[in-house]
Design an enzyme around this catalytic site. Structure first.
Site, PDB file in Angstrom:
ATOM      1  N   GLU A  31      51.811  86.829  15.923  1.00 27.34           N
ATOM      2  CA  GLU A  31      50.530  87.631  15.496  1.00 27.34           C
ATOM      3  C   GLU A  31      50.004  87.104  14.294  1.00 27.34           C
ATOM      4  OE1 GLU A  31      50.528  91.824  17.825  1.00 27.34           O
ATOM      5  OE2 GLU A  31      51.947  91.583  15.999  1.00 27.34           O
ATOM      6  N   LYS A  52      47.937  98.935   6.951  1.00 24.34           N
ATOM      7  CA  LYS A  52      49.267  98.490   7.839  1.00 24.34           C
ATOM      8  C   LYS A  52      49.319  96.919   7.975  1.00 24.34           C
ATOM      9  CE  LYS A  52      52.979  98.730  10.370  1.00 24.34           C
ATOM     10  NZ  LYS A  52      52.596  98.510  11.929  1.00 24.34           N
TER      11      LYS A  52
HETATM   12  O1  KPL Z   1      55.330  96.785  12.240  1.00 17.97           O
HETATM   13  C1  KPL Z   1      56.310  96.215  12.104  1.00 17.97           C
HETATM   14  C2  KPL Z   1      56.734  94.896  12.543  1.00 17.97           C
HETATM   15  O2  KPL Z   1      57.765  94.505  12.741  1.00 17.97           O
HETATM   16  O3  KPL Z   1      55.800  94.234  13.254  1.00 17.97           O
HETATM   17  C3  KPL Z   1      57.504  97.011  11.098  1.00 17.97           C
HETATM   18  C4  KPL Z   1      57.037  98.390  10.903  1.00 17.97           C
HETATM   19  C5  KPL Z   1      57.321  96.148   9.612  1.00 17.97           C
HETATM   20  C6  KPL Z   1      58.939  96.965  11.545  1.00 17.97           C
HETATM   21  O4  KPL Z   1      59.563  95.787  11.452  1.00 17.97           O
END
Ligand code: KPL
Length: 301
Positions: free
Chosen positions: A248, A166
């Site tokens: 972040e 992720k």
């Molecule tokens: O995790 C996300 C984020 O914006 O930080 C997603 C899943 C890409 C959704 O925008």
């Protein structure tokens, strides 16, 4: 919320706490239905006796503050769940708590329109697992609570692989959307941006291999899937930049860059994206301060 479970929301900002106490949470679902949810709200940090599960959902750059301010304040039996983007959150929580720690990663899309006003912009799945890589009863219980609340969840034993996969995907969406101000749906259609995203992901994949992380599926396919299921969303980083908040970037591309240095894997694209977003943070903070105060404010970076 969290059907049949008692939920308390804890926030450190008194303005947000006041707004939520007054108006509750307004949740706009995918079909446009607006639901008003009343939930117990407390200003944190606060003791939380009898809490079975503490879900940490703060931005990755605030995890250290949570670990420090809640040290000794939660019962040893409380399970702590990191439900956050980025790398390093579990390690930071471990430095503050001796409790059982789970990690979770979600592909649900959410757009914040203000304190307590959230739009659900894309359905996804939340993966939960024990941070030590063991299978645990706690992960199954938390998964069931999510399921009962209508949020699709699954348990995973290789949760570090999930978090890395992720993070590699977020590192190829969030900075690109912040720099271009494009929605997730517009990013997917832009060839040039897709090329940059693929280069950033290829670097992340090489670093994860050097770190002996077993990724969960191909990040490039997940990138495609997430962008199309959260088409209407602005990435969380773009939402932060628009509010003049910190992003972040350090825990996403910055983390890939620093693990790359450790493992001698070159990560030039992640390096450039990190530097650009740090610059963007600086200018959006200054712009916001100018608007608020009427004076140019120097930032010290
Ligand atoms: O995790 C996300 C984020 O914006 O930080 C997603 C899943 C890409 C959704 O925008």
């Amino acid at each position: 919320m969290m059907a049949s479970h008692e939920v308390t929301l804890v926030h450190r900002d008194p303005i947000v706490v006041r707004a939520l106490k007054k108006n509750g949470i307004r949740l706009q679902d995918l079909d446009g239905t607006l639901t008003k949810v009343r939930v117990a709200i407390r200003k944190g940090p606060t003791r939380l006796p009898g809490t079975e599960v503490l879900i940490v959902a703060v931005k990755a750059y605030d995890t250290r503050a949570v670990a420090a301010s809640y040290r000794g304040m939660i019962h040893p039996e409380t399970t702590v769940v990191s439900l956050q983007n980025g790398l390093g959150n579990v390690e930071t929580l471990r430095s503050g708590f001796r409790n059982e720690i789970l990690a979770a990663s979600t592909t649900e899309g959410a757009l914040s329109l203000g304190p307590g006003y959230v739009v659900h912009t894309g359905r996804g799945v939340t993966l939960i697992g024990d941070a030590r890589g063991a299978s645990s009863d706690a992960s199954s219980r938390v998964k069931m609570a999510f399921d009962r609340a209508g949020l699709k969840a699954e348990t995973r034993s290789n949760i570090h692989g999930v978090l890395w996969t992720k993070a590699i995907v977020n590192a190829a969406i969030n900075p690109l959307s912040s720099l271009t101000r494009l929605s997730n749906g517009a990013i997917i259609k832009n060839r040039g941006i897709r090329d940059i995203a693929h280069s950033a992901m290829n670097e992340g994949i090489s670093v994860s291999h050097a770190m002996h992380i077993k990724l969960v599926g191909d990040p490039r396919k997940l990138w495609q899937r997430i962008l199309s299921s959260t088409r209407a969303n602005k990435s969380s980083m773009l939402q932060d930049i628009e509010r003049g908040k910190m992003s972040e970037i350090r825990q996403l591309n910055g983390a890939i860059l620093s693990y790359g240095r450790k493992t001698r894997v070159k990560t030039p694209v992640n390096g450039i994206l990190t530097k650009l977003v740090l610059g963007l943070e600086e200018s959006s903070k200054t712009t916001k301060s100018k608007v608020l105060s009427g004076f140019p404010v120097r930032t010290n970076r």
